[in-house]
Design a protein around this motif. Structure first.
Motif, mmCIF file in Angstrom:
data_model
loop_
_atom_site.group_PDB
_atom_site.id
_atom_site.type_symbol
_atom_site.label_atom_id
_atom_site.label_comp_id
_atom_site.label_asym_id
_atom_site.label_seq_id
_atom_site.Cartn_x
_atom_site.Cartn_y
_atom_site.Cartn_z
ATOM 1 N N ILE A 291 -4.791 -4.417 -9.020
ATOM 2 C CA ILE A 291 -5.420 -3.478 -8.088
ATOM 3 C C ILE A 291 -4.452 -3.295 -6.932
ATOM 4 N N ILE A 292 -3.853 -2.100 -6.845
ATOM 5 C CA ILE A 292 -2.721 -1.880 -5.949
ATOM 6 C C ILE A 292 -2.997 -0.693 -5.032
ATOM 7 N N GLY A 293 -3.151 -0.968 -3.747
ATOM 8 C CA GLY A 293 -3.244 0.094 -2.756
ATOM 9 C C GLY A 293 -1.853 0.506 -2.308
ATOM 10 N N VAL A 294 -1.614 1.812 -2.191
ATOM 11 C CA VAL A 294 -0.275 2.305 -1.843
ATOM 12 C C VAL A 294 -0.357 3.307 -0.691
ATOM 13 N N GLY A 295 0.792 3.620 -0.115
ATOM 14 C CA GLY A 295 0.845 4.543 1.011
ATOM 15 C C GLY A 295 0.959 5.992 0.629
ATOM 16 N N ALA A 296 1.355 6.261 -0.634
ATOM 17 C CA ALA A 296 1.542 7.650 -1.043
ATOM 18 C C ALA A 296 1.544 7.756 -2.564
ATOM 19 N N VAL A 297 1.118 8.913 -3.054
ATOM 20 C CA VAL A 297 1.229 9.233 -4.486
ATOM 21 C C VAL A 297 1.669 10.688 -4.626
ATOM 22 N N ASP A 298 2.580 10.925 -5.581
ATOM 23 C CA ASP A 298 2.979 12.293 -5.887
ATOM 24 C C ASP A 298 3.244 12.399 -7.380
ATOM 25 N N THR A 299 3.894 13.454 -7.813
ATOM 26 C CA THR A 299 4.084 13.672 -9.248
ATOM 27 C C THR A 299 4.929 12.590 -9.897
ATOM 28 N N GLU A 300 5.767 11.910 -9.104
ATOM 29 C CA GLU A 300 6.642 10.868 -9.652
ATOM 30 C C GLU A 300 5.937 9.531 -9.804
ATOM 31 N N GLY A 301 4.864 9.301 -9.019
ATOM 32 C CA GLY A 301 4.158 8.040 -9.076
ATOM 33 C C GLY A 301 3.806 7.541 -7.690
ATOM 34 N N PRO A 302 3.316 6.303 -7.590
ATOM 35 C CA PRO A 302 2.984 5.711 -6.288
ATOM 36 C C PRO A 302 4.242 5.215 -5.577
ATOM 37 N N SER A 303 4.192 5.223 -4.237
ATOM 38 C CA SER A 303 5.332 4.745 -3.465
ATOM 39 C C SER A 303 4.844 4.098 -2.177
ATOM 40 N N THR A 304 5.760 3.370 -1.541
ATOM 41 C CA THR A 304 5.455 2.696 -0.288
ATOM 42 C C THR A 304 6.675 2.748 0.612
ATOM 43 N N SER A 305 6.545 2.316 1.850
ATOM 44 C CA SER A 305 7.626 2.490 2.820
ATOM 45 C C SER A 305 8.630 1.347 2.825
ATOM 46 N N ASN A 306 8.339 0.252 2.126
ATOM 47 C CA ASN A 306 9.190 -0.935 2.178
ATOM 48 C C ASN A 306 9.743 -1.249 0.792
ATOM 49 N N LEU A 307 11.074 -1.380 0.709
ATOM 50 C CA LEU A 307 11.725 -1.569 -0.579
ATOM 51 C C LEU A 307 11.294 -2.859 -1.268
ATOM 52 N N ASP A 308 11.241 -3.966 -0.531
ATOM 53 C CA ASP A 308 10.858 -5.244 -1.133
ATOM 54 C C ASP A 308 9.386 -5.227 -1.571
ATOM 55 N N GLU A 309 8.539 -4.597 -0.755
ATOM 56 C CA GLU A 309 7.131 -4.501 -1.137
ATOM 57 C C GLU A 309 6.969 -3.675 -2.404
ATOM 58 N N ALA A 310 7.707 -2.583 -2.506
ATOM 59 C CA ALA A 310 7.631 -1.746 -3.706
ATOM 60 C C ALA A 310 8.043 -2.530 -4.951
ATOM 61 N N ALA A 311 9.103 -3.338 -4.819
ATOM 62 C CA ALA A 311 9.538 -4.162 -5.951
ATOM 63 C C ALA A 311 8.459 -5.161 -6.343
#
Length: 268
Positions: free
Chosen positions: A182-202
């Motif tokens: 269960i993953i809350g994220v900061g943004a979603v678009d056609t490419e997928g979910p994303s977040t503002s922090n590189l380590d958090e995204a990994a």
């Protein structure tokens, strides 16, 4: 400004919200002058608009939700944004959980909105980087709780580090089975979910890859937005849980990837 609308509380509040969101940040005195009402009236308007999640109340004024500096904004401030929408998302997500499930739950206020809706669940095993989550759970809901270690981000009360679990007996990493991430994220678009922090995204990407099913949680203010770091593409996701159905290119991308969109019943 429409003079007739400004004399009506509902109309004035809508215009105040629009004005703050257009400028980014405005003081009480500037709003009072702009709308021709007292500072106390503006303060009451701002308190209500903050409660409704339409802006952020600040000392001496208000700030647009889009102007919030997320990396250093407190969890309490963020929890007031889109509170009703987050509650809806929490309720919808709870329907994906059954007794005995093993869950990944990441940090943030959207995932915390899940807790009131799982009070009847039993024997859950939860692994989380959300430091606000453990005090909200009890041993009736949760059989075992694991906190993922790493760097602690104070403002968000989360840890950021590798998703790994080592046995103190064998001194080796254990393979784990997770039913649902269960993953809350900061943004979603056609490419997928994303977040503002590189380590958090990994980290979130590791959660997604280790789970049988993946639910991305994002209210409509996060639709059609892209942040710095990609979490994964839609092929790794089973559900998008949100408060209103996406449209346009985002809808097409989700459909192409066979992502099930979960929205309130009246949106189906």
């Amino acid at each position: 400004m429409n003079d007739a609308a400004s004399r009506l509380p509902a109309g004035r509040k809508a215009e105040v919200a629009a004005y703050v969101n257009r400028l980014g940040q405005v003081t009480v005195s500037a709003l009072a002058e702009r709308f021709g009402v007292s500072a106390d009236t503006i303060r009451r308007d701002l308190d209500q608009l903050d409660s409704d999640g339409q802006l952020i109340r600040t000392h001496g004024g208000a700030m647009s939700t889009s102007a919030v500096p997320w990396h250093d904004t407190s969890l309490d401030d963020r929890s007031r944004l889109q509170a009703a929408q987050k509650d809806v998302i929490g309720r919808l997500t709870s329907d994906l959980i059954v007794d005995g499930n093993v869950l990944f739950i990441n940090g943030g206020t959207t995932t915390l909105a899940l807790v009131p809706h799982i009070t009847e669940r039993r024997e859950l095993i939860i692994a989380t980087n959300n430091l606000s989550l453990p005090p909200l759970l009890n041993d009736e809901i949760c059989r075992d709780l694991y906190v993922i270690g790493g760097h602690v981000r104070i403002s968000g009360l989360v840890t950021v580090g590798p998703v790994s679990f080592f046995s103190p007996i064998s001194d080796a990493e254990n393979e784990i089975h997770v039913d649902l991430a269960i993953i809350g994220v900061g943004a979603v678009d056609t490419e997928g979910p994303s977040t503002s922090n590189l380590d958090e995204a990994a980290m979130l990407g590791q959660m997604a890859r280790r789970a049988q099913r993946v639910a991305i949680l994002a209210d409509t203010t996060k639709h059609n937005r892209r942040l710095f770091a990609s979490v994964c593409d839609w092929s790794h996701v089973n559900y998008l849980v949100t408060n209103d159905r996406p449209s346009g290119e985002l809808h097409e991308a989700l459909s192409d990837a066979d992502v099930e969109v979960l929205v309130p019943t009246h949106q189906n």
